[in-house]
Design a protein around this motif. Structure first.
Motif, PDB file in Angstrom:
ATOM      1  N   PRO A 431      68.711  51.993  20.550  1.00 14.53           N
ATOM      2  CA  PRO A 431      68.385  50.568  20.734  1.00 14.53           C
ATOM      3  C   PRO A 431      69.649  49.729  20.794  1.00 14.53           C
ATOM      4  CG  PRO A 431      67.100  51.543  18.963  1.00 14.53           C
ATOM      5  CD  PRO A 431      68.125  52.556  19.337  1.00 14.53           C
ATOM      6  N   SER A 728      63.807  48.343  23.929  1.00 12.28           N
ATOM      7  CA  SER A 728      63.054  48.367  22.671  1.00 12.28           C
ATOM      8  C   SER A 728      62.874  49.826  22.282  1.00 12.28           C
ATOM      9  CB  SER A 728      61.697  47.687  22.818  1.00 12.28           C
ATOM     10  OG  SER A 728      60.906  48.352  23.761  1.00 12.28           O
ATOM     11  N   ASP A 729      62.716  50.074  20.986  1.00 11.78           N
ATOM     12  CA  ASP A 729      62.664  51.450  20.532  1.00 11.78           C
ATOM     13  C   ASP A 729      61.491  51.629  19.592  1.00 11.78           C
ATOM     14  OD1 ASP A 729      64.761  53.592  18.516  1.00 11.78           O
ATOM     15  OD2 ASP A 729      63.275  54.083  20.025  1.00 11.78           O
ATOM     16  N   GLN A 732      62.381  53.101  16.185  1.00 10.80           N
ATOM     17  CA  GLN A 732      63.000  52.167  15.251  1.00 10.80           C
ATOM     18  C   GLN A 732      61.944  51.272  14.606  1.00 10.80           C
ATOM     19  OE1 GLN A 732      65.741  49.349  16.958  1.00 10.80           O
ATOM     20  NE2 GLN A 732      66.652  48.810  14.981  1.00 10.80           N
ATOM     21  N   SER A 770      67.576  46.859   9.572  1.00  8.20           N
ATOM     22  CA  SER A 770      67.833  47.644  10.791  1.00  8.20           C
ATOM     23  C   SER A 770      68.580  46.846  11.846  1.00  8.20           C
ATOM     24  CB  SER A 770      66.511  48.151  11.381  1.00  8.20           C
ATOM     25  OG  SER A 770      65.784  47.083  11.964  1.00  8.20           O
ATOM     26  N   PRO A 772      67.830  44.589  14.402  1.00 11.42           N
ATOM     27  CA  PRO A 772      67.545  44.597  15.851  1.00 11.42           C
ATOM     28  C   PRO A 772      68.103  43.326  16.479  1.00 11.42           C
ATOM     29  CG  PRO A 772      65.599  43.907  14.652  1.00 11.42           C
ATOM     30  CD  PRO A 772      66.631  44.258  13.605  1.00 11.42           C
ATOM     31  N   ARG A 773      68.222  43.304  17.815  1.00 12.16           N
ATOM     32  CA  ARG A 773      68.688  42.093  18.461  1.00 12.16           C
ATOM     33  C   ARG A 773      67.660  40.983  18.269  1.00 12.16           C
ATOM     34  NH1 ARG A 773      66.850  45.533  22.278  1.00 12.16           N
ATOM     35  NH2 ARG A 773      65.471  44.722  23.903  1.00 12.16           N
ATOM     36  N   LEU A 776      64.190  40.853  19.949  1.00  9.93           N
ATOM     37  CA  LEU A 776      63.314  41.911  19.468  1.00  9.93           C
ATOM     38  C   LEU A 776      62.828  41.602  18.055  1.00  9.93           C
ATOM     39  CD1 LEU A 776      62.236  44.593  20.548  1.00  9.93           C
ATOM     40  CD2 LEU A 776      64.152  45.736  19.415  1.00  9.93           C
ATOM     41  N   ALA A 777      63.712  41.033  17.228  1.00  8.00           N
ATOM     42  CA  ALA A 777      63.317  40.682  15.865  1.00  8.00           C
ATOM     43  C   ALA A 777      62.193  39.645  15.857  1.00  8.00           C
ATOM     44  CB  ALA A 777      64.536  40.156  15.103  1.00  8.00           C
ATOM     45  N   TRP A 780      59.012  41.533  16.849  1.00 12.46           N
ATOM     46  CA  TRP A 780      58.556  42.419  15.781  1.00 12.46           C
ATOM     47  C   TRP A 780      58.029  41.641  14.583  1.00 12.46           C
ATOM     48  CZ3 TRP A 780      62.753  46.845  15.418  1.00 12.46           C
ATOM     49  CH2 TRP A 780      62.623  47.681  16.534  1.00 12.46           C
TER      50      TRP A 780
END
Length: 967
Positions: A431, A728-729, A732, A770, A772-773, A776-777, A780
């Protein structure tokens, strides 16, 4: 009495420059004479033609001048000194761009420097067209658009005040002239000087078309006592009535217009003597007939003898096959001693493809049209550096930069490559990390100290590119150059010495130096515009290299201008596709066709005529001519050039067609094997001591579906790399959910009033850990909030129905030692023991939940294996018991936040499946046998969803073959 003009033309089949040299010597041309040619390359080639015509003996040459370099030639020094200097192109474009940026936003003018720079190039083109045509834009354009025209034309006219009102004032303030205007004045001054004082020696001029200034000089040369105007590519077969109907788009349109401008008649053109050549007789007659003006097309109805000897068509499927076939044609020409061959095309991409294909045969061909500066190594390096900075050093642009040959970071090149690969493996794959180099540092662990030090060194070198929100173009380019020179250094060679080396580095440094001077007074720009500015500065810039030492002397790649007046034994006219040769008929962004005509500007069809003249001249003057075109170009059907279509139509009318060159067949067969060697499907059988003894639960499903994957990973020790810069993963997100649930259940009760808030906080903390960018955060976070609310409600309902479990563990690891020395490892997402002594095993899925049918069939053995491991003490004594429930909990956080699925609800089915899973030792023992092969996907009904080893197992070779599943 006016002197009759001396106007001549060689037969179209004649090799023009050798014929010109022979005629000059035959007529006693002295070295004091002057020959004016259309281009510098033609002038250089004529020197060789004189040497050949003189039998290789030394001689004093006449003065040979390219028409566009009259100022350099110094024919009329006094006129040159009296004119203001020509404005440098970069300075002119910068001043025009500044005027564009000063326009109000509602005018539609670009608001960024790169876009304004590109539009300024269009203004410069308009200025040059007007100066060549002798049009005063300030006087012509204001009255061009009537008041009843559409509003956007009125706005266009207002926008053009940049060149009609402001630009003349700027030229006066700068004390400079437009380059085209200055050249036109020099040419006119030279013509007047010859009129007042005719030169004593011969003066010959070669021209097939001309601006008003060129026409004035041509008229003067043709009227001089020892002058002569020579028309290259003159069609000697066109009848007078056909000449009367010639359009601008015709191959003879430029010559017809030039003759009209100088007041000459067709019958005054003398056919000059030329030595016999190797071009088959009647070649030009075939082409002339194919290109007849519309008014004379009725001649096609009258059958005529057509000699197609030496004229073929090369048609292939796409550009790649076309380039390979052309390269094979050129290579074949070398089989005949002394034979020369050339690819002639305006398509730079085709030229590059053919050059690369020739290297396959050990042939180096120089491309005389030059190489696009933007695709040379130093230019690509700076463009990658600018893009990486704009993207805040995201994985893909950063890795592209680090893998460029010029990137060495003051390390030995091999050491830098090694560190770049290590940084890629440990920080760039998977990611996308948080923005900036600091985000990469977060990815590196304590054991990656060397990679961390490497990253620190990169940060220091790239520090100049940490620019403010608004920066001057000069400061931005200076920072880019500073960072580039720093990154290009090695321990033994300074960065500037490596970056600016060679012709390409020289050209790039010159362009940037000129641009820095031109951009000094420009307004500030956003740093994000730096890559686009760099591309705009390089647009149209060409690197012309000296002939390579290993370049083959009999093979050439020419552009249309470079090929003018030249001839070879075999000529491949490539890129004969509409939109390439000829180029699109575009009137430009400013004026419509009628407006251009009213203003006196050249029509777009004029360029079509120039392209047609090049086609006619080259196809007539070379003994062997191959007309090459692909059926598809840029993944779309290609339309053959109109001249090919006309030629095919004319021949079809007489029941004939152009012969197809067999090189298309050669190219199609070149890479085909003589016979297909069928290799057996891989059946690796490693020895017992190399076969795995330790498996994870997920390995069991893989072993059942694709044993080869286990062999590749555990025996060959091959691990697939994560994809670069994943948007995106799912894995993760799954890790975040599992970590958050484990933290919540370790210290919270679901029946507590604040349980939803606590679970949301635990999931949020896990997500932030974690890193994330940001985009993405945000996505999520909303999903995790829905998961928390749904899960608390579900857990409260479970407690109400089943009571509080006696024991519970989350993310619980276990190991099961099996007969035969095998070890099975696993981790249960959640395992509980109720008061009745039975187990409940729950698996959280953020992806797809396996179907119950697959669990029964044994192809999804995860939960049954966990149940068998628990019964055998793998998860500790407290969980030694039979499972009563196997539950999948799907947690997506989307429209349906979650779903719970209990599989194998019937106790007898559950026992049967668990007992079958407990026999996994038999499966492992089978693959411990040294004679048992690890086959790739041996069972059609079982599919490995993530086949990372399809390439090394050669799946594409045997994928359709049947295999005995019993293996």
């Amino acid at each position: 009495m006016a002197r009759r003009p001396r106007i001549g033309a060689f037969p179209p089949e004649a090799a023009f420059l050798p014929a010109l040299a022979r005629l000059w010597l035959a007529e006693g041309g002295a070295h004091e004479g002057l020959i004016v040619l259309p281009s510098r390359r033609a002038a250089q080639a004529l020197s060789g033609a004189f040497l050949e015509a003189n039998g290789g003996k030394a001689l004093l040459l006449p003065r040979i001048v390219a028409l566009g370099n009259i100022d350099e030639a110094g024919l009329l020094l006094s006129a040159g000194f009296s004119l203001p200097p020509a404005m440098a192109p970069a300075r002119r474009q910068a001043l025009l761009a500044k005027l564009i940026l000063q326009k109000p936003r509602d005018s539609g003018a670009p608001q960024t420097l790169p876009a304004a720079w590109e539009l300024a190039a269009e203004f410069a083109t308009l200025l040059d067209e007007a100066d060549h045509a002798g049009v005063d834009l300030a006087r012509t354009l204001p009255g061009l658009v009537r008041e009843d025209f559409a509003e956007h034309w009125q706005k266009t006219l207002e926008f053009l005040t940049i060149v009609t009102r402001h630009w003349p004032d700027i030229l006066q303030a700068e004390g400079a002239m437009n380059p085209a205007r200055r050249l036109a004045l020099l040419i006119e001054a030279q013509a007047r000087a010859w009129e007042d004082n005719p030169p004593p020696g011969p003066v010959w001029m070669v021209a097939a078309e001309g601006t008003p200034a060129i026409a004035r000089m041509a008229e003067m040369v043709a009227g001089l006592p020892r002058g002569r105007l020579i028309l290259p590519g003159f069609d000697t077969h066109l009848r007078a009535e056909a000449w009367a109907g010639i359009e601008e788009s015709h191959a003879q349109g430029g010559i017809a217009r030039l003759l009209a401008d100088i007041g000459a008649r067709l019958e005054e053109v003398e056919v000059l003597p030329a030595p016999p050549g190797l071009v088959p007789a009647g070649r030009s007659e075939v082409l002339s007939r194919a290109l007849l003006p519309a008014a004379a097309l009725s001649d096609w109805q009258n059958p005529a003898p057509l000699n197609l000897d030496g004229l073929t068509r090369l048609e292939t499927g796409d550009e790649a096959q076309n380039a390979l076939a052309i390269a094979m044609v050129l290579r074949q020409a070398l089989q005949t001693p002394g034979k020369s061959a050339a690819l002639i095309t305006p398509d730079r991409a085709l030229a590059a493809r053919v050059g690369a294909a020739l290297k396959r045969f050990g042939i180096t061909a120089d491309d005389s049209a030059g190489e696009n500066l933007a695709v040379t190594p130093p230019a690509i390096f700076l463009r990658l550096l600018a893009r990486a900075a704009r993207e805040n050093y995201a994985p893909l642009p950063l890795l592209a930069l680090l893998k460029h040959p010029l990137a060495t970071g003051n390390l030995p090149p091999q050491s830098f490559r090694d560190m770049a690969r290590r940084l890629e493996k440990h920080a760039l794959r998977g990611p996308r990390p948080p923005p900036g180099l600091e985000g990469l540092r977060f990815r590196l662990r304590e054991e990656h100290q060397a990679e961390t030090d490497f990253l620190t060194q990169l940060e220091r070198m790239l520090a100049p590119l940490a620019l403010p929100v608004a920066v001057s173009p000069v400061a931005a380019l200076t920072a880019l150059i500073e960072a580039g020179e720093s990154l290009a250094a090695t321990p033994g060679v300074p960065g500037p010495e490596r970056l600016w080396a060679g012709e390409a580095g020289n050209a790039l440094s010159g362009l940037l130096a000129e641009s820095l001077l031109a951009l000094e007074d420009m307004p500030d720009m956003a740093p994000a515009d730096l890559p686009a500015l760099l591309d705009a500065l390089m647009a149209g810039q060409v690197v012309r290299r000296p002939r390579a030492k290993d370049g083959h002397p009999r093979i050439a790649i020419w552009g249309i201008q470079e090929a003018a007046l030249q001839s070879v034994d075999v000529a491949v006219l490539g890129g004969l596709v509409e939109g390439v040769w000829p180029a699109p008929e575009e009137p430009g962004p400013w004026l419509s066709r009628p407006m251009r005509k009213q203003a006196g500007l050249p029509s777009p069809e004029l360029k079509i005529g120039q392209a047609a003249h090049g086609f006619f001249s080259l196809a007539s003057a070379c003994p062997g001519v191959i007309l090459a075109t692909p059926k598809r170009r840029e993944r779309a059907p290609a339309v053959p050039a109109r001249w090919l279509t006309r030629l095919s139509a004319m021949l079809a009318g007489q029941g004939g067609e152009l012969p197809q060159h067999e090189a298309a067949l050669w190219a199609g067969r070149l890479d085909l094997p003589v016979a297909r060697a069928r290799r057996a499907r891989p059946r690796p059988t490693p020895p017992s001591d190399k076969r795995p003894r330790v498996y994870s639960i997920s390995d069991i499903a893989t072993l059942m579906a694709d044993p080869y994957a286990i062999y590749a990973r555990k025996v060959l020790k091959l691990s697939p790399l994560d994809p670069l810069d994943e948007e995106s993963d799912a894995s993760q997100f799954g890790d975040v959910v599992h970590a958050g649930l484990a933290a919540f259940f370790a210290g919270s009760e679901v029946n507590a009033p604040d349980a939803p808030a606590r679970l949301r906080l635990a999931l949020e903390v896990a997500m932030r850990d974690s890193r994330p960018r940001e985009a993405l955060a945000q996505w999520w976070s909303a999903r995790l909030e829905r998961i928390a609310d749904w899960l608390v409600d579900t857990e409260r309902a479970r407690l109400a129905a089943s009571g509080v479990p006696v024991a519970r563990a989350l993310e619980h690891k276990g190991e099961w030692r099996l007969p035969g020395g095998f070890l099975l490892k696993g981790r249960a997402d959640r395992i509980e023991r109720d008061a009745d002594g039975k187990l409940r095993i729950i698996d959280y899925k953020t992806g797809t939940v396996p179907a119950e049918t697959k669990v029964k069939a044994g192809t999804a053995p995860q939960l049954p294996l966990e149940a068998a491991m628990a019964e055998n003490g793998a998860f500790g004594d407290i969980f030694i018991a039979q499972a009563k429930e196997l539950i999948y909990v799907a947690l997506s956080g989307r429209a349906e936040a979650g779903a719970e699925t209990t599989i194998l609800k019937k106790p007898e089915e559950l026992r049967e499946v668990v007992e079958r899973a407990a026999g996994v030792a038999g499966l492992l023992a089978k693959y411990a046998d040294p004679d048992k092969p690890f086959l790739a996907s041996p069972h059609p009904g079982r599919e490995n969803r993530y086949d990372d080893y399809a390439g090394i197992s050669r799946r594409a070779e045997w994928g359709g073959e049947d295999e005995d599943a019993s293996d």
